[in-house]
Design a protein around this motif. Structure first.
Motif, PDB file in Angstrom:
ATOM      1  N   LEU A  55      25.375 -73.201  -6.649  1.00 53.94           N
ATOM      2  CA  LEU A  55      25.294 -72.507  -5.362  1.00 53.94           C
ATOM      3  C   LEU A  55      24.955 -73.477  -4.230  1.00 53.94           C
ATOM      4  CD1 LEU A  55      23.500 -69.206  -6.387  1.00 53.94           C
ATOM      5  CD2 LEU A  55      25.909 -69.511  -5.799  1.00 53.94           C
ATOM      6  N   ASP A  56      24.082 -74.433  -4.497  1.00 56.99           N
ATOM      7  CA  ASP A  56      23.757 -75.447  -3.489  1.00 56.99           C
ATOM      8  C   ASP A  56      24.995 -76.268  -3.122  1.00 56.99           C
ATOM      9  OD1 ASP A  56      21.116 -74.763  -3.164  1.00 56.99           O
ATOM     10  OD2 ASP A  56      20.417 -76.145  -4.720  1.00 56.99           O
ATOM     11  N   ILE A  57      25.789 -76.625  -4.118  1.00 51.11           N
ATOM     12  CA  ILE A  57      27.015 -77.386  -3.846  1.00 51.11           C
ATOM     13  C   ILE A  57      27.986 -76.556  -3.021  1.00 51.11           C
ATOM     14  CG2 ILE A  57      29.064 -78.388  -4.946  1.00 51.11           C
ATOM     15  CD1 ILE A  57      27.182 -79.308  -7.213  1.00 51.11           C
ATOM     16  N   ILE A  58      28.115 -75.276  -3.349  1.00 56.29           N
ATOM     17  CA  ILE A  58      29.010 -74.399  -2.578  1.00 56.29           C
ATOM     18  C   ILE A  58      28.528 -74.294  -1.137  1.00 56.29           C
ATOM     19  CG2 ILE A  58      29.793 -72.007  -2.321  1.00 56.29           C
ATOM     20  CD1 ILE A  58      29.807 -71.856  -5.405  1.00 56.29           C
ATOM     21  N   ILE A  82      30.462 -68.860   7.686  1.00 62.04           N
ATOM     22  CA  ILE A  82      29.061 -68.501   7.915  1.00 62.04           C
ATOM     23  C   ILE A  82      28.712 -67.209   7.185  1.00 62.04           C
ATOM     24  CG2 ILE A  82      27.418 -67.734   9.686  1.00 62.04           C
ATOM     25  CD1 ILE A  82      28.780 -69.746  11.580  1.00 62.04           C
ATOM     26  N   PHE A  83      29.636 -66.249   7.184  1.00 64.67           N
ATOM     27  CA  PHE A  83      29.420 -64.992   6.471  1.00 64.67           C
ATOM     28  C   PHE A  83      29.235 -65.237   4.974  1.00 64.67           C
ATOM     29  CE2 PHE A  83      31.220 -61.176   4.395  1.00 64.67           C
ATOM     30  CZ  PHE A  83      30.287 -60.251   4.819  1.00 64.67           C
ATOM     31  N   ILE A 119      25.858 -64.526   2.692  1.00 60.65           N
ATOM     32  CA  ILE A 119      25.887 -63.693   1.484  1.00 60.65           C
ATOM     33  C   ILE A 119      25.279 -64.457   0.310  1.00 60.65           C
ATOM     34  CG2 ILE A 119      27.431 -62.695  -0.246  1.00 60.65           C
ATOM     35  CD1 ILE A 119      29.182 -61.732   2.019  1.00 60.65           C
ATOM     36  N   ILE A 120      25.676 -65.712   0.171  1.00 57.65           N
ATOM     37  CA  ILE A 120      25.124 -66.518  -0.930  1.00 57.65           C
ATOM     38  C   ILE A 120      23.624 -66.726  -0.748  1.00 57.65           C
ATOM     39  CG2 ILE A 120      25.124 -68.818  -1.977  1.00 57.65           C
ATOM     40  CD1 ILE A 120      28.163 -68.882  -1.480  1.00 57.65           C
ATOM     41  N   ALA A 121      23.204 -67.086   0.454  1.00 53.50           N
ATOM     42  CA  ALA A 121      21.796 -67.413   0.688  1.00 53.50           C
ATOM     43  C   ALA A 121      20.884 -66.202   0.579  1.00 53.50           C
ATOM     44  CB  ALA A 121      21.637 -68.058   2.061  1.00 53.50           C
ATOM     45  N   TYR A 122      21.332 -65.035   1.046  1.00 54.60           N
ATOM     46  CA  TYR A 122      20.440 -63.872   1.084  1.00 54.60           C
ATOM     47  C   TYR A 122      20.574 -62.950  -0.109  1.00 54.60           C
ATOM     48  CZ  TYR A 122      19.470 -65.147   5.916  1.00 54.60           C
ATOM     49  OH  TYR A 122      19.097 -65.806   7.052  1.00 54.60           O
ATOM     50  N   TYR A 123      21.746 -62.867  -0.712  1.00 54.78           N
ATOM     51  CA  TYR A 123      21.944 -61.868  -1.759  1.00 54.78           C
ATOM     52  C   TYR A 123      22.184 -62.440  -3.148  1.00 54.78           C
ATOM     53  CZ  TYR A 123      22.401 -58.775   2.190  1.00 54.78           C
ATOM     54  OH  TYR A 123      22.154 -58.092   3.332  1.00 54.78           O
ATOM     55  N   ILE A 124      22.704 -63.643  -3.254  1.00 55.05           N
ATOM     56  CA  ILE A 124      22.987 -64.205  -4.573  1.00 55.05           C
ATOM     57  C   ILE A 124      21.907 -65.204  -4.983  1.00 55.05           C
ATOM     58  CG2 ILE A 124      24.645 -65.521  -5.932  1.00 55.05           C
ATOM     59  CD1 ILE A 124      26.844 -64.350  -4.143  1.00 55.05           C
ATOM     60  N   TYR A 125      21.564 -66.107  -4.095  1.00 57.15           N
ATOM     61  CA  TYR A 125      20.627 -67.195  -4.404  1.00 57.15           C
ATOM     62  C   TYR A 125      19.256 -66.701  -4.879  1.00 57.15           C
ATOM     63  CZ  TYR A 125      18.936 -71.987  -4.060  1.00 57.15           C
ATOM     64  OH  TYR A 125      18.435 -73.218  -4.339  1.00 57.15           O
ATOM     65  N   PRO A 126      18.656 -65.690  -4.241  1.00 51.34           N
ATOM     66  CA  PRO A 126      17.319 -65.264  -4.697  1.00 51.34           C
ATOM     67  C   PRO A 126      17.289 -64.669  -6.103  1.00 51.34           C
ATOM     68  CG  PRO A 126      17.735 -64.464  -2.487  1.00 51.34           C
ATOM     69  CD  PRO A 126      19.015 -65.022  -2.993  1.00 51.34           C
TER      70      PRO A 126
END
Length: 96
Positions: free
Chosen positions: A5-8, A81-82, A86-93
């Motif tokens: 996810l960080d790479i993406i 940005i969208f 989505i990745i930062a707020y909904y998938i990453y945690p």
């Protein structure tokens, strides 16, 4: 999984910078600040075109015709940005 996810996220941010570079380059060429006859400038323009056109072309087909104004870079940045949000707020945690 967090490393992927960080790479993406990094790749999305890098693509936003490439889109901005493409926009600035197109303005420099349009206002005759740089000449595409220079081989280095032509190589940079070709690289930016090859990196951005696969994303811009489908967006241009779906947008209405605004004359000579191209809103596809703006839309591409908004989509990137969208996806980042989505990745930062909904998938990453929720990834262990």
């Amino acid at each position: 999984m967090r490393a992927i996810l960080d790479i993406i996220l990094i790749l999305l941010q890098l693509y936003i910078y490439i889109v901005l570079a493409s926009v600035v380059f197109s303005y420099l060429v349009a206002f005759n600040v740089v000449s595409r006859r220079n081989p280095t400038v032509a190589a940079i323009g070709d690289a930016l075109y090859r990196l951005t056109e696969p994303v811009f072309a489908p967006i241009r087909r779906r947008l209405p015709d605004f004359g000579s104004i191209d809103f596809s870079p703006f839309v591409a940045i908004l989509i990137a940005i969208f996806i980042e949000r989505i990745i930062a707020y909904y998938i990453y945690p929720y990834v262990p």
